[in-house]
Design a protein around this motif. Structure first.
Motif, PDB file in Angstrom:
ATOM      1  N   UNK A  47       0.726  -1.050   0.257  1.00  0.00           N
ATOM      2  CA  UNK A  47       0.138   0.108   0.336  1.00  0.00           C
ATOM      3  C   UNK A  47       1.117   1.153   0.008  1.00  0.00           C
ATOM      4  N   UNK A  48       1.406   1.370   0.797  1.00  0.00           N
ATOM      5  CA  UNK A  48       2.701   2.729   0.935  1.00  0.00           C
ATOM      6  C   UNK A  48       3.381   2.438   0.072  1.00  0.00           C
ATOM      7  N   UNK A  49       3.691   2.140  -1.071  1.00  0.00           N
ATOM      8  CA  UNK A  49       4.935   2.711  -2.815  1.00  0.00           C
ATOM      9  C   UNK A  49       3.154   3.102  -3.568  1.00  0.00           C
ATOM     10  N   UNK A  50       2.652   2.801  -3.461  1.00  0.00           N
ATOM     11  CA  UNK A  50       1.064   3.045  -4.453  1.00  0.00           C
ATOM     12  C   UNK A  50       1.017   4.747  -4.029  1.00  0.00           C
ATOM     13  N   UNK A  51       0.728   4.428  -2.823  1.00  0.00           N
ATOM     14  CA  UNK A  51       0.386   5.814  -2.463  1.00  0.00           C
ATOM     15  C   UNK A  51       1.692   7.062  -2.845  1.00  0.00           C
ATOM     16  N   UNK A  57       7.421   0.372  -7.565  1.00  0.00           N
ATOM     17  CA  UNK A  57       6.284  -1.258  -8.252  1.00  0.00           C
ATOM     18  C   UNK A  57       7.237  -2.169  -7.826  1.00  0.00           C
ATOM     19  N   UNK A  58       8.660  -2.716  -7.468  1.00  0.00           N
ATOM     20  CA  UNK A  58       9.148  -3.908  -6.783  1.00  0.00           C
ATOM     21  C   UNK A  58       9.085  -4.231  -6.074  1.00  0.00           C
ATOM     22  N   UNK A  59       9.281  -2.882  -5.322  1.00  0.00           N
ATOM     23  CA  UNK A  59       8.693  -2.998  -3.771  1.00  0.00           C
ATOM     24  C   UNK A  59       6.994  -3.536  -3.023  1.00  0.00           C
ATOM     25  N   UNK A  60       5.975  -3.454  -4.134  1.00  0.00           N
ATOM     26  CA  UNK A  60       4.570  -3.346  -4.031  1.00  0.00           C
ATOM     27  C   UNK A  60       4.733  -4.803  -4.711  1.00  0.00           C
ATOM     28  N   UNK A  61       5.495  -5.293  -5.460  1.00  0.00           N
ATOM     29  CA  UNK A  61       5.319  -6.791  -5.689  1.00  0.00           C
ATOM     30  C   UNK A  61       5.650  -7.453  -4.888  1.00  0.00           C
ATOM     31  N   UNK A  62       7.243  -7.056  -4.018  1.00  0.00           N
ATOM     32  CA  UNK A  62       8.005  -8.245  -3.055  1.00  0.00           C
ATOM     33  C   UNK A  62       6.875  -7.824  -2.159  1.00  0.00           C
ATOM     34  N   UNK A  63       6.014  -7.240  -1.347  1.00  0.00           N
ATOM     35  CA  UNK A  63       5.381  -7.377  -0.595  1.00  0.00           C
ATOM     36  C   UNK A  63       3.894  -7.635  -0.379  1.00  0.00           C
ATOM     37  N   UNK A  64       3.151  -7.246  -1.568  1.00  0.00           N
ATOM     38  CA  UNK A  64       1.679  -8.380  -1.653  1.00  0.00           C
ATOM     39  C   UNK A  64       2.624  -9.653  -3.054  1.00  0.00           C
ATOM     40  N   UNK A  65       3.403 -10.553  -3.077  1.00  0.00           N
ATOM     41  CA  UNK A  65       4.120 -11.884  -3.722  1.00  0.00           C
ATOM     42  C   UNK A  65       3.766 -13.079  -2.704  1.00  0.00           C
ATOM     43  N   UNK A  81      -7.531   0.097  -2.259  1.00  0.00           N
ATOM     44  CA  UNK A  81      -8.136  -1.689  -2.322  1.00  0.00           C
ATOM     45  C   UNK A  81      -7.353  -2.634  -1.894  1.00  0.00           C
ATOM     46  N   UNK A  82      -5.639  -1.621  -1.718  1.00  0.00           N
ATOM     47  CA  UNK A  82      -4.902  -3.144  -0.656  1.00  0.00           C
ATOM     48  C   UNK A  82      -4.953  -3.026   0.575  1.00  0.00           C
ATOM     49  N   UNK A  83      -5.647  -1.489   1.372  1.00  0.00           N
ATOM     50  CA  UNK A  83      -5.844  -1.364   2.839  1.00  0.00           C
ATOM     51  C   UNK A  83      -7.177  -2.262   2.644  1.00  0.00           C
ATOM     52  N   UNK A  84      -8.276  -1.929   1.995  1.00  0.00           N
ATOM     53  CA  UNK A  84      -9.688  -2.539   2.303  1.00  0.00           C
ATOM     54  C   UNK A  84      -9.215  -4.174   1.998  1.00  0.00           C
ATOM     55  N   UNK A  85      -8.550  -5.060   1.710  1.00  0.00           N
ATOM     56  CA  UNK A  85      -8.319  -6.223   1.743  1.00  0.00           C
ATOM     57  C   UNK A  85      -7.356  -6.391   3.294  1.00  0.00           C
ATOM     58  N   UNK A  86      -5.898  -5.445   3.576  1.00  0.00           N
ATOM     59  CA  UNK A  86      -5.885  -6.408   4.107  1.00  0.00           C
ATOM     60  C   UNK A  86      -6.914  -5.989   5.847  1.00  0.00           C
ATOM     61  N   UNK A  87      -7.409  -4.743   6.074  1.00  0.00           N
ATOM     62  CA  UNK A  87      -8.367  -4.729   7.130  1.00  0.00           C
ATOM     63  C   UNK A  87      -9.214  -5.103   7.399  1.00  0.00           C
ATOM     64  N   UNK A  88      -9.832  -6.306   6.019  1.00  0.00           N
ATOM     65  CA  UNK A  88     -10.421  -7.517   5.896  1.00  0.00           C
ATOM     66  C   UNK A  88      -9.904  -8.947   6.278  1.00  0.00           C
TER      67      UNK A  88
END
Length: 131
Positions: free
Chosen positions: A1-5, A22-30, A90-97
């Protein structure tokens, strides 16, 4: 979420910064993304594990297809900052859920989960009834 922000705030960032984000987002969401294979197997009783895994994986593929179609349209119509904010949301909503509703399976064995309410006793064959 932070890299997208970060990409939303700095919409006209240098290419190297965007690639790093984008690499950080892929790493942390992968890492958590692989849970679609294992988590349903740990969460559901034996009789529904295959269906649960199939539904989880199908939903991720549907989301990927929709995203592949909508992100270029959003970039064209909204600019580069808004789609990054939407992705972060969307990432934040998924995290909270996940924090609110995902069941912890660390202390449970597969046998314990498989013997949950409604599961068949071991060795009992499944009976498929006509609709």
């Amino acid at each position: 979420m932070v890299p997208l922000l970060a990409l939303g705030v700095w919409a006209h960032a240098p290419a190297a910064f965007a690639v790093v984000c984008f690499c950080l987002y892929a790493l942390f969401s992968g890492g958590p993304g692989i849970l679609e294979w294992g988590y349903p197997n740990e969460l559901f009783p034996t009789r529904v594990r295959a269906a649960a895994s199939g539904v989880a994986i199908a939903l991720t593929r549907f989301g990927a297809a929709v995203g592949t179609f909508l992100v270029p349209l959003a970039l064209d119509s909204l600019g580069s900052a808004a789609p990054m904010y939407i992705g972060a949301g969307i990432t934040l909503v998924g995290f909270v859920a996940c924090v609110a509703w995902a069941e912890e399976t660390r202390a449970r064995s597969l046998e314990d989960i498989g013997s949950a309410a409604g599961a068949r006793p071991a060795g009992e064959a499944a009976v498929i009834e006509p609709a």
